[in-house]
Design a protein around this motif. Structure first.
Motif, PDB file in Angstrom:
ATOM      1  N   GLU A  44      -8.099   5.893 -16.345  1.00  0.00           N
ATOM      2  CA  GLU A  44      -6.866   6.113 -15.593  1.00  0.00           C
ATOM      3  C   GLU A  44      -6.879   5.224 -14.357  1.00  0.00           C
ATOM      4  O   GLU A  44      -7.926   4.908 -13.817  1.00  0.00           O
ATOM      5  N   ALA A  45      -5.688   4.848 -13.901  1.00  0.00           N
ATOM      6  CA  ALA A  45      -5.607   3.968 -12.745  1.00  0.00           C
ATOM      7  C   ALA A  45      -5.941   4.712 -11.459  1.00  0.00           C
ATOM      8  O   ALA A  45      -6.707   4.240 -10.631  1.00  0.00           O
ATOM      9  N   ALA A  46      -5.343   5.882 -11.300  1.00  0.00           N
ATOM     10  CA  ALA A  46      -5.475   6.530  -9.995  1.00  0.00           C
ATOM     11  C   ALA A  46      -5.632   8.041 -10.099  1.00  0.00           C
ATOM     12  O   ALA A  46      -5.171   8.766  -9.234  1.00  0.00           O
ATOM     13  N   LEU A 129      -4.162   2.669  -4.615  1.00  0.00           N
ATOM     14  CA  LEU A 129      -3.401   3.289  -5.702  1.00  0.00           C
ATOM     15  C   LEU A 129      -3.159   4.768  -5.441  1.00  0.00           C
ATOM     16  O   LEU A 129      -2.095   5.294  -5.759  1.00  0.00           O
ATOM     17  N   ARG A 132      -0.362   4.775  -3.179  1.00  0.00           N
ATOM     18  CA  ARG A 132       0.872   4.447  -3.887  1.00  0.00           C
ATOM     19  C   ARG A 132       1.379   5.651  -4.694  1.00  0.00           C
ATOM     20  O   ARG A 132       2.570   5.902  -4.795  1.00  0.00           O
ATOM     21  N   SER A 133       0.436   6.398  -5.271  1.00  0.00           N
ATOM     22  CA  SER A 133       0.862   7.482  -6.146  1.00  0.00           C
ATOM     23  C   SER A 133       1.247   8.736  -5.369  1.00  0.00           C
ATOM     24  O   SER A 133       1.745   9.685  -5.950  1.00  0.00           O
ATOM     25  N   ARG A 315       7.703  -0.237  -2.327  1.00  0.00           N
ATOM     26  CA  ARG A 315       6.862  -0.505  -3.496  1.00  0.00           C
ATOM     27  C   ARG A 315       6.359  -1.932  -3.465  1.00  0.00           C
ATOM     28  O   ARG A 315       5.252  -2.236  -3.845  1.00  0.00           O
TER      29      ARG A 315
END
Ligand code: SF4
Lengths: 489, 367
Positions: A44-46, A129, A132-133, A315
């Protein structure tokens, strides 16, 4: 990388221990930095799996997500992280100083700023990230979160962005900070493993650097410093613990996941604080404070923006923002390189090797030498320096010296290891040079064509002053419902 | 020649190239050891394990699950989701699509089945779009045919082909981790080349395979897929050049001793009976070319690193270090020149002077 560093690496191998590549510390080290070690769910990214965080080496706070695919648990983790991180950050906003700016309004600057330390660059990506999330989440609407979640998201984004700024010390990685001061006997790829890197720099009693580094590559003895976890650990320990939680989400099941993660985080926690000790033991470079002042200014501005209720970071950067950012990074990079050389003879030696700098002894001086007649008569002291360095500077070149701030000279002649220089700046306003401003015979001096005027060079206009020829000021970014309700799996 | 390669491998089936091996093909083409192991289809992972140097390439069950879930989602209902993405991305007026899963035929038939399907598609230039899932390609690597089992889908419309690669790393705000994209592009280039080669063999125009590959990844933090075109012309050029440069296997075979084999001599249960020492010695008969990059690309990396350490080669520290040392390959040699204990050989004077100066500067500053 330079020949000097390459040589230091060979010595490291021969001596079985890392070698210094600087004589001073080039990063700021706060009296009480916050160490943050995040772990991410593989694939998973984040998706956070857990973290260890805190400012007291003896009392780390362990945060755990027993089932990282569960959205609510993920945000609960972020809220808990915010409980630790936000008070730390906000504490620095309480005391400020007033800075008088030449030709500008005086402004306030926080007396000190937070400093976050993570193990490696991948952790910085993760911080970005995670920011960002979470920064677009809302406290109402379809998926409400605790108010601290979007706030933390903005701060994490800020720290991750700021870490891209060369010379900034607000968010540091241990591997890069150590790697900037020591050369090991292994490749850069292997230096990315914090335990192995520290093994070379500071092997345990009775062990050699390479021996310690080899041991550090065994994930059973030294779990990876994250954010990626060891696949073997995932498959044998973490996987079953997470499944047990899925089947019965009890306190005990949570404790089992927590216990598993603790075994992975604790060794790195100790390594992080050991890194802090090692770096702290180095004397601080003279210009580190200047860069920290810039960091404090940046921190203060972002704090104001948050307090005033500004929107979360967009973003993506607008065109002007992106150009300004790139130009800023370039300037900071050049400036950082020069400052390090000025602060550190061992870094300056790299420029001496390429002929952009030289060091030597003053053999003659004519401190009252002048040029021009009458009103245009100027004080231009002459000195001659004997050097063994291969000088690749040509007459007319402007040079500065790390020995005297504000001092500048021009190369007049280079003949057989004798360099004649004309001093052009830093002698004071009198008819004769102010005491100590002209090097005297016998003095050891260093001159270089590297100069740090980047700071004062014209920057791009502030975004709100963007001329209409360049599209005018960009529209302020307003986060949309779409941002806030972004799907999460 | 194939007989000699079989002998090198021993009496086990040839090991197919997985994604990592394919991507790594272009990574260290100058290494004879890997070229030979790959050409003979030796299971490098098992070999490394047996000599006591297992590669640190574990995969987490979480990552595998995630990858499978995402791939299944994209391929659901005969690749319905994929079709939607391609329609938008390529601007195709397709409403219907055929789906051929090559895996449905037995393993031994997959390659010929792939050939037949592709041949028909190219010949008839069918107007209906077709997905070919799990194709089995072959590629001439170092003078020997290697089979590739890519995790990809080939897409065909009107006799034109695209390689579609499904990856589960996220694209966040239009950006993905550059290393991962680069890796995917390198892999996809191998498939493009393999498919082009196949078309050429069948007498069709290889250029019918687009150099724009379709990369399908999850978007932002959700599972919803997004598709991007990635131009792999550069990767193709590198790959072609490196495949051509890769020393031909027959020439490599010439240099190795008669009777050399990497056979693990497995017993009836597949447990190797050959001594690790003996196998290690056999491996050392074929020259390697270790570089730190091996640590992320080749199963043999720990073994070769250990060997390189023993040799005292500057390769251990990476190309850049060697360049800084003026190309001097031996550590003792470089140090000797720097410290003045070694007289420079002819043509080495310039390098020696640089190293000596560097050494003096270090000493002066650290005094
Ligand atoms: S690890 Fe060894 S066999 Fe593999 S490419 Fe590197 S040198 Fe060659």
């Amino acid at each position: 990388m330079s020949a000097l560093t390459a040589l230091a690496q060979l010595r490291a191998i021969r001596d079985g221990i890392a070698q210094p590549i600087t004589t001073v510390r080039h990063c700021h080290l706060a009296p009480h930095p916050m160490v943050f070690i995040p772990l991410r769910l593989a694939g998973e990214a984040a998706a956070p799996m857990g973290a260890m965080v805190g400012t007291d080496p003896g009392h780390p706070r362990l945060l755990v997500v027993p089932q990282p695919r569960n959205r609510d648990l993920r945000f609960a983790f972020t809220a808990e992280l915010a409980e630790v991180v936000l008070p730390y950050i906000e504490g620095f906003g309480k005391t400020t100083e007033t800075i008088e700016k030449k030709g500008g309004e005086p402004y306030e600057r926080c007396l000190d700023a937070p400093q976050i330390l993570v193990p490696n660059p991948q952790a910085v990506t993760f911080v970005g990230l995670l920011g960002r999330s979470t920064r677009f989440r809302r406290v109402d609407g379809p998926y409400p979160v605790h108010p601290s979640v979007p706030l933390l998201g903005r701060w994490l984004t800020y720290f991750a962005d700021r870490s891209q700024h060369p010379g900034s010390s607000l968010l540091l990685t241990a591997t890069e900070a150590l790697g900037a001061h020591w050369a090991t006997g292994q490749s850069g790829l292997e230096d990315a493993n914090l335990a192995a890197l520290l093994g070379w720099i500071d092997p345990p009693e009775g062990m050699t650097g390479p021996g310690a580094a080899e041991e550090a590559e065994d994930p059973l003895l030294w779990p990876p410093a994250g954010p990626a976890t060891d696949p073997g650990f995932d498959n044998e320990v973490l996987g079953p613990a997470v499944r047990a939680y899925e089947e019965a989400p009890t306190e005990r099941a949570v404790e089992r996941v927590a216990q598993a993660l603790r075994t992975q985080l604790e060794p790195t926690w100790r390594l992080m604080w050991r890194s802090v000790e090692l770096l702290r033991a180095l004397p601080e470079g003279a210009r580190v404070k200047d860069r920290w002042d810039v960091d404090r200014g940046s921190f203060t501005r972002f704090l104001e923006r948050v307090t005033e209720g500004g929107p979360p970071q967009a973003r993506r950067d607008g065109a002007v923002g992106a150009a300004a950012r790139l130009a800023g990074l370039e300037r900071a990079r050049a400036s950082y390189d020069v400052q390090r050389a000025y602060d550190d003879p061992l870094v300056m030696a790299e420029y001496r090797l390429t002929g952009e700098a030289f060091a030597g002894t003053v053999t003659a001086a004519d401190p009252e030498h002048t040029e021009g007649e009458g009103r245009s008569r100027k004080l231009r002291p002459l000195i001659t320096v004997r050097t063994e360095d291969q000088v690749r500077l040509t007459p007319g070149a402007t040079v500065g010296s790390p020995d005297r701030r504000g001092h500048a000279a021009e190369i007049v002649e280079v003949v057989d290891g004798e360099v004649t220089l004309k001093i052009t700046k830093g002698m004071g306003r009198g008819r004769t040079p102010s005491p100590g401003s002209v090097p005297e015979p016998g003095e050891r001096v260093t001159y270089t064509s590297l100069t740090d005027d980047f700071q004062s060079s014209a920057a791009l206009p502030d975004p709100e002053l963007t001329p209409w020829t360049h599209g005018g000021p960009p529209q302020e970014y307003v986060p949309s419902d779409e941002d806030a309700q972004e799907e999460w799996s | 020649m194939n007989g000699r390669l079989d002998e090198l491998r021993g009496p086990v089936p040839s090991h197919p190239h997985d994604a990592r091996a394919i991507a790594a093909l272009a990574a260290n083409p100058g290494c004879a050891r890997r070229a030979l192991l790959d050409a003979a289809g030796v299971d490098k992972d098992r070999t490394a394990r047996h000599v006591g140097f297992p590669a640190p390439f574990g995969q987490s069950q979480f990552a595998i699950t995630r990858g499978n879930v995402f791939e299944a989602l994209v391929k659901e209902n005969g690749c319905a989701e994929l079709l939607r993405l391609l329609r938008e991305l390529l601007g195709l007026p397709v409403s219907e699509v055929g789906y051929q899963d090559v895996e449905n035929v037995g393993a031994h038939l997959r390659h010929s089945h792939t050939r037949a399907l592709i041949d028909r598609a190219a010949r008839e230039s069918e107007e209906t779009a077709v997905f070919y899932d799990h194709p089995l390609f072959s590629l001439e690597i170092a003078g020997h045919t290697s089979y590739l089992e890519p995790d990809v889908v080939a897409f065909q419309l009107g006799g034109r082909f695209h390689i579609v690669e499904i990856k589960s790393f996220g694209v966040i705000d239009g950006q993905a981790e550059p290393q991962k994209v680069a890796g995917a592009a390198r892999q996809a280039a191998v498939y493009v080349l393999a498919l082009r080669t196949l078309l050429a063999e069948l007498g069709h125009d290889p250029e019918r395979v687009s150099h724009d590959v379709v990369l399908v990844c999850p978007e932002n933090f959700a599972n919803r897929p997004t598709a991007t075109l990635v131009d792999v012309r550069k990767q193709l050029a590198v790959l072609r050049r490196q495949l051509a440069r890769m020393t031909r296997v027959d020439r490599l075979l010439e240099g190795i001793p008669e009777g050399l084999t990497f056979d693990l001599a497995p017993d009836r249960d597949g447990v190797p009976t050959r001594s690790a020492q003996e196998l290690a010695e056999a491996l050392c008969q074929v020259p390697a070319r270790y570089a730190p990059d091996c640590l992320s690309t080749c199963d043999m990396c720990m073994f070769c690193r250990d060997e390189a350490r023993g040799n005292g080669s500057t390769d251990l520290l990476g190309r850049q270090v060697r360049d800084e040392l003026g190309g001097v390959s031996g550590m003792a040699e470089a140090l000797g020149l720097a410290e003045g204990t070694l007289e420079p050989a002819e043509g080495q004077e310039e390098v020696a002077r640089l190293l000596r100066t560097a050494n003096l500067l270090r000493e002066e500053c650290l005094r």
